[in-house]
Write a protein that holds these residues in place. Structure first.
Motif, short mmCIF file in Angstrom:
data_model
loop_
_atom_site.label_atom_id
_atom_site.label_comp_id
_atom_site.label_asym_id
_atom_site.label_seq_id
_atom_site.Cartn_x
_atom_site.Cartn_y
_atom_site.Cartn_z
N ALA A 88 0.86 -1.19 0.00
CA ALA A 88 0.00 0.00 0.00
C ALA A 88 0.89 1.23 0.00
O ALA A 88 1.91 1.27 0.69
CB ALA A 88 -0.91 0.00 1.22
N GLN A 112 3.56 -5.70 9.47
CA GLN A 112 2.57 -4.64 9.51
C GLN A 112 2.10 -4.38 10.94
O GLN A 112 2.14 -5.27 11.80
CB GLN A 112 1.35 -4.99 8.65
N CYS A 142 -2.86 3.95 5.29
CA CYS A 142 -1.43 3.64 5.29
C CYS A 142 -0.63 4.94 5.50
O CYS A 142 -0.85 5.92 4.78
CB CYS A 142 -1.05 2.98 3.97
N ASP A 146 3.42 0.14 2.90
CA ASP A 146 3.34 -1.31 3.11
C ASP A 146 3.25 -1.77 4.56
O ASP A 146 2.75 -2.86 4.81
CB ASP A 146 4.53 -2.04 2.44
N TRP A 149 -0.07 1.44 9.50
CA TRP A 149 -1.42 1.95 9.28
C TRP A 149 -1.88 2.72 10.50
O TRP A 149 -1.38 2.51 11.61
CB TRP A 149 -2.37 0.77 9.02
#
Length: 161
Positions: A88, A112, A142, A146, A149
């Motif tokens: 992302a 993540q 995001c 990647d 978030w």
């Protein structure tokens, strides 16, 4: 010739006489031609970027791999697990709205994490945010390509693991 003032006295040389009556008002003249148009001003700054348009999907199964700038209605009697996209760009987002009785879970990929106010999920596949009730909702965006978030909007009491 002798000039008398309003008191009947003779005015001497150099003295001012009484003011005469006001004359009639003259007619209004015609308007002049319009002036030339001035130079164009500088271009203003670019305005803010608008909100990202979300494409919504009704999820009736129990698992869904999310894509960026997509929304999901978790609509199953069992738990619906929606996994963040593995890639992302900064600014891209994912939204979930609860509908089914089973609720939803926003799962993560390796490396993540999701920031929710002062709480951060466990990094990697062990971390997630889940609904506590049927109609809970969440929007995440995001903020580091990647991997990272942030919760922008949340409705309900969410579990952060």
């Amino acid at each position: 010739m002798k000039i008398y003032n309003t008191d009947g006295l003779i005015l001497g040389v150099g003295e001012t006489g009484p003011t005469g009556p006001t004359g009639p008002t003259g007619t209004t003249g015609t308007a002049g031609a319009a002036g030339a148009t001035g130079p164009t001003g500088p271009t203003g700054p670019t305005g803010p970027t608008g909100a990202v348009e979300i494409t919504w999907n009704n999820v009736t199964g129990t698992t869904q791999a999310a894509t960026v700038n997509s929304g999901y209605v978790a609509n199953n009697a069992g738990l619906v697990t929606i996994t963040l996209p593995a890639t992302a760009a900064v600014g891209q987002g994912v939204a979930i709205s609860g509908s089914g009785a089973g609720g939803w879970k926003l799962a993560q990929n390796a490396s993540q994490l999701i920031n929710f106010l002062a709480v951060v999920t466990t990094t990697g596949t062990g971390g997630y945010i889940a609904s506590a009730t049927r109609y809970d909702c969440i929007v995440v965006r995001c903020i580091v390509a990647d991997t990272t978030w942030v919760v922008e909007q949340a409705v309900g009491n969410l579990d952060v693991i």
